[in-house]
Structure formats: structure tokens, C-alpha cells
Motif scaffolding. Sequence first.
Motif, PDB file in Angstrom:
ATOM      1  N   ILE A  87       3.912   7.149  20.858  1.00  0.00           N
ATOM      2  CA  ILE A  87       3.742   7.552  19.459  1.00  0.00           C
ATOM      3  C   ILE A  87       5.112   7.917  18.902  1.00  0.00           C
ATOM      4  O   ILE A  87       5.862   8.664  19.524  1.00  0.00           O
ATOM      5  CB  ILE A  87       2.766   8.742  19.335  1.00  0.00           C
ATOM      6  N   TYR A  88       5.431   7.383  17.726  1.00  0.00           N
ATOM      7  CA  TYR A  88       6.753   7.575  17.154  1.00  0.00           C
ATOM      8  C   TYR A  88       6.710   8.446  15.901  1.00  0.00           C
ATOM      9  O   TYR A  88       5.737   8.430  15.155  1.00  0.00           O
ATOM     10  CB  TYR A  88       7.394   6.221  16.831  1.00  0.00           C
ATOM     11  N   PHE A  89       7.814   9.144  15.718  1.00  0.00           N
ATOM     12  CA  PHE A  89       8.130  10.021  14.587  1.00  0.00           C
ATOM     13  C   PHE A  89       7.062  10.101  13.498  1.00  0.00           C
ATOM     14  O   PHE A  89       6.607   9.096  12.980  1.00  0.00           O
ATOM     15  CB  PHE A  89       9.449   9.566  13.940  1.00  0.00           C
ATOM     16  N   PRO A  90       6.683  11.326  13.127  1.00  0.00           N
ATOM     17  CA  PRO A  90       5.867  11.439  11.913  1.00  0.00           C
ATOM     18  C   PRO A  90       6.755  11.293  10.676  1.00  0.00           C
ATOM     19  O   PRO A  90       7.807  11.906  10.586  1.00  0.00           O
ATOM     20  CB  PRO A  90       5.272  12.853  12.009  1.00  0.00           C
ATOM     21  N   ILE A  91       6.332  10.439   9.761  1.00  0.00           N
ATOM     22  CA  ILE A  91       7.043  10.276   8.485  1.00  0.00           C
ATOM     23  C   ILE A  91       6.231  11.001   7.406  1.00  0.00           C
ATOM     24  O   ILE A  91       5.027  10.818   7.299  1.00  0.00           O
ATOM     25  CB  ILE A  91       7.171   8.789   8.113  1.00  0.00           C
ATOM     26  N   GLU A  92       6.911  11.834   6.647  1.00  0.00           N
ATOM     27  CA  GLU A  92       6.265  12.510   5.524  1.00  0.00           C
ATOM     28  C   GLU A  92       6.747  11.835   4.241  1.00  0.00           C
ATOM     29  O   GLU A  92       7.948  11.692   4.025  1.00  0.00           O
ATOM     30  CB  GLU A  92       6.616  14.002   5.526  1.00  0.00           C
ATOM     31  N   PHE A  93       5.790  11.438   3.413  1.00  0.00           N
ATOM     32  CA  PHE A  93       6.176  10.768   2.167  1.00  0.00           C
ATOM     33  C   PHE A  93       5.111  11.019   1.091  1.00  0.00           C
ATOM     34  O   PHE A  93       3.968  11.328   1.386  1.00  0.00           O
ATOM     35  CB  PHE A  93       6.350   9.257   2.385  1.00  0.00           C
ATOM     36  N   GLU A  94       5.548  10.891  -0.147  1.00  0.00           N
ATOM     37  CA  GLU A  94       4.666  11.106  -1.293  1.00  0.00           C
ATOM     38  C   GLU A  94       4.384   9.753  -1.947  1.00  0.00           C
ATOM     39  O   GLU A  94       5.280   8.913  -2.060  1.00  0.00           O
ATOM     40  CB  GLU A  94       5.345  12.052  -2.287  1.00  0.00           C
ATOM     41  N   PHE A  95       3.139   9.534  -2.330  1.00  0.00           N
ATOM     42  CA  PHE A  95       2.807   8.292  -3.043  1.00  0.00           C
ATOM     43  C   PHE A  95       1.657   8.554  -4.016  1.00  0.00           C
ATOM     44  O   PHE A  95       0.924   9.545  -3.901  1.00  0.00           O
ATOM     45  CB  PHE A  95       2.453   7.188  -2.030  1.00  0.00           C
TER      46      PHE A  95
ATOM     47  N   ILE B 249       0.846  -1.206   0.000  1.00  0.00           N
ATOM     48  CA  ILE B 249       0.000   0.000   0.000  1.00  0.00           C
ATOM     49  C   ILE B 249       0.876   1.247   0.000  1.00  0.00           C
ATOM     50  O   ILE B 249       0.754   2.122  -0.844  1.00  0.00           O
ATOM     51  CB  ILE B 249      -0.935   0.015   1.232  1.00  0.00           C
ATOM     52  N   TYR B 250       1.778   1.333   1.007  1.00  0.00           N
ATOM     53  CA  TYR B 250       2.697   2.465   1.118  1.00  0.00           C
ATOM     54  C   TYR B 250       4.125   1.956   0.969  1.00  0.00           C
ATOM     55  O   TYR B 250       4.507   0.951   1.563  1.00  0.00           O
ATOM     56  CB  TYR B 250       2.597   3.141   2.492  1.00  0.00           C
ATOM     57  N   SER B 251       4.932   2.663   0.184  1.00  0.00           N
ATOM     58  CA  SER B 251       6.355   2.344   0.086  1.00  0.00           C
ATOM     59  C   SER B 251       7.097   3.293   1.018  1.00  0.00           C
ATOM     60  O   SER B 251       7.403   4.423   0.661  1.00  0.00           O
ATOM     61  CB  SER B 251       6.841   2.518  -1.359  1.00  0.00           C
ATOM     62  N   ILE B 252       7.359   2.821   2.267  1.00  0.00           N
ATOM     63  CA  ILE B 252       8.011   3.660   3.280  1.00  0.00           C
ATOM     64  C   ILE B 252       9.400   3.108   3.544  1.00  0.00           C
ATOM     65  O   ILE B 252       9.549   1.962   3.974  1.00  0.00           O
ATOM     66  CB  ILE B 252       7.194   3.675   4.593  1.00  0.00           C
ATOM     67  N   LYS B 253      10.412   3.917   3.268  1.00  0.00           N
ATOM     68  CA  LYS B 253      11.781   3.483   3.508  1.00  0.00           C
ATOM     69  C   LYS B 253      12.093   3.517   5.009  1.00  0.00           C
ATOM     70  O   LYS B 253      11.539   4.304   5.761  1.00  0.00           O
ATOM     71  CB  LYS B 253      12.762   4.391   2.761  1.00  0.00           C
TER      72      LYS B 253
END
Length: 470
Positions: A229-237, A211-215
Motif C-alpha cells: 500500500i502506497y502513500f495516502p494522497i490528500e486532495f480536494e475536488f 474523475i480525480y485530478s491528482i498531480k
Amino acid sequence: MKEITRLKEIERRYKALVQDTSLILLLINSEGKILDVNPTALEIYGYKEDDFLDKNYKELDLIPKNKRDSFQILFEDAFKKGSVKPMEFEILSKDGGYYWLSLEGSVVNIRQEPCLQLILQDINERKMAEMRLIEIQNILQDFSSTLEHKIVEKSKELVKSEEKYRALMQSSPNSILLVNRQGIIEDCNDTASIYIGLPKDQIIGRNILNIYSIKHREDAPDKMKIGEIYFPIEFEFTNHKGAKKVLSSNFSMIQLGDEIYTQIVSQEISARKEAEEVIKRELSRLKELDKMKSEFVYRASHELKTPLNSLNVASRTLLNYFHEDLDENISKLLTIIRNNGERLKHLVEDLLDVARIESQKMKITKKQENLTELIKQCGEDMSYFLQKRALSIHWDIAEDLFVQVDKVRFEQVILNLLSNAIKNTPPKGKITITAKETGNFIEIKVSDTGVGITEEEQKLLFKKFGKIER
């Protein structure tokens, strides 16, 4: 004679016993006067021997106030019955400490005088243990009586909590995915379906990586903890309908029943990211404009210096060497030209300083200087203006204050402060200059007897070109 010797030996042994025992021993006659006391009593009560001997026990805090009446009855009965009924009570020692003591006693004849021998024992540890035991028993009783009720209530709360969680999940404006330990999506809300571009039944059961490609992020924790709650990740998909989106996702571990899940809460920030890019471009443009402005101010100020210097030199020359040949009106006009030329020169210098600071071209050349001499020299330079306004100046400066400073810039600051003080102090007022060492710093103050400035005016002090109108 032998009888006297025997009695003395008995008295010696008694004294030794009294001195070495851990019990508190008091000897009181029928009038309540203390005849003897042992070291243990002195230690527990916190008194000296002189505080006890020949004093009436009523004068001392030997018995707590709430027990004094009952003890007085026991004291009087003791001389009738020959002994004291055992009792326990808490005392306040001279140093403010509390002790629990047990008391018993009997009447003895000392030199044919009936005396009450009181034996008190420190039972503080025992009483503390008893009180703690009672406290623990009460706690256990309360715990036992409510445990079953709490178990029932907790079960109800868990059911309600799960219902609330599902209600919140479905009504949330953010995308929520519930992922098990194998990375399989087990639940999601309607917003997640909209973001991903698939129906819920086609999302549930799929691996999150499909669904999401999160490195992997280097700052991601190796082991996540439940409730954190851990780090917000910002990513484009690009979702399954071809729409490009930018998400900000938070991760947390939650426990539902016996299972542990990763909850991924995502918010679409596409519009915010576009706005940030616009702001970045505008900031870059504004910085460029600001740089151009600073360059223009610097160049313009620099170009103004030459004609201003010529104007000032010409006006001073005419006034100094041709004053007698000039008409009075012409002299006045030349004086106005000279004074305003000097004022313009100072303004141009200020503009150049501002331009240098903004373009980071301001050079500071530090040398070892005696601030005491520099400050006094600045005062002498302003002596004409001080006399003109009938102002006095008071010095409160240490004899020698050596420090690494830029002499020109330091004098510029002091002269500015003195100039402001002179302008804003009424005639016959006083200006005080203080300079002293404070730790690793030198503190310099310029104060005057003027009207001062308000809190609102103070906010303008360090603003560029800020001016206080009077």
C-alpha cells in the motif's frame, strides 16, 4: 635370530599402518582391557592416550548406552567365534560431539594371548547423507500426496476470495475504485458513486483522470508492487453534483486472476480537515496568549524587583545599624519583613527565570570551571542551615572536575538541591554529595536520609511550579 628380525619388521610395518590409517583401531584383551589405540581413535573420541590404555572399555563411553548390552554379547561371542558381527552406532565424544561409526573386528593372538582387534570407521557423512535423503524422500512424498488436493483447494479459495472481495468492496464505507493498467475504471462500489456524484454505470469505463485530478507526487514509487500500500494522497475536488470534498486516498496493486489492477481506496476527510484548521487557529491564538502571559510575568517580576530590593535594604539597614535603639517587638517585625522580603526576592527571581526560559531569553555563559570547588563552596554557603538542623554532610567528590558551565546557573541548581535536602531531612540526618566522571559526562548526586519521594511525587519534579506537599 633371522626370525626375530623378521617379526620385528612385521611389527614395525603394522605399527606404521596403525598410526597412518584413517580407521579407528582398538586392541582389547579378553578381560576388556584396552592394550593399544591409534591416533584416529583419540581424535574422534576426544581422549588422550593415557585415558585409553590399561582401562576397561566399560569405563569409557566408547559404546553408547543403548548398545552396550548387545556389544557385550558380541564381545563374549567374538572370543568364541573369532570375529565380531558388523554393527553401526552413534557415539558421544568427550567434547560433546556426535559421530556415527561402523564396527567390525576379529580375534588375534598377541604374544600368545587372544585379543579382540576392533576396526571402527567414521561414517558420519554417509549417515547424515542417508538421513537427509530419507528426510527429502518423506518431504517429496508428503508434497506429492497433497499437491493435487492443494490445487483443488486453491481453486476453491480463489473463487471464495473473489466473492469475499466483492462483498467487502460493496459493504466498505470507503470509496473503492478498480483501475486497469490503461487507467480505465473497471469497477467501483456504491460509496465511490456517492463521492463522485455519478451512477456506477457512468463511472465504469471512464479514465481515472477524468474523475480525480491528482498531480504526480515526487515521493510516488515508479513501480508499484503487488500487495503493498502506497502513500495516502490528500486532495480536494468538486464532484459532478457540485459538492466540494477532501479525500485521503491509498493506492495498492492487486491481482485478480491473470490481470493486475490499481486499487484506489478513498476516505472523505472534509470534516477532519475543517477541525484541523480550527485547531491550528486555536493553537496560534493560545501561543499568542502564552507569549503575552510570559511577557506579563517577565515585566511584572522585573517591576517587583526594585521595591523588593528597597524593602530588603531598608529592613537590613534598620536591623544592622539601629538594632539597639529598636523595641524588641519592632525588631521581630523587621526580621519578619527582611526574611519574607528575601523569600519574595527568590520567588521573583524564579519567575524571571521561568519567563526567560519560555521566551528563550535565558542566557548561558559557559566558562571552564572546577566543579569540585563550586560544589564545596555551595556546601559552605549552606553550613548555617546544616548546623541549625544538626545535619552532617558527606563528600564523595573527585579532586578536580573541570568542565565548561555557567557558574551562576550551576550554583543555583546545587543550592536548590541542597536546600531541598536540608528541608526534608530529619535532625541529625546525613546528606551525601557525589560527583564523578561517567564516560563523557560528570554525574552529580545529592542524597539524604529523609523519607524520599513516591513514584507519583516523582512525576511532579519537572513540572512548572510543581510542588510536593508534606
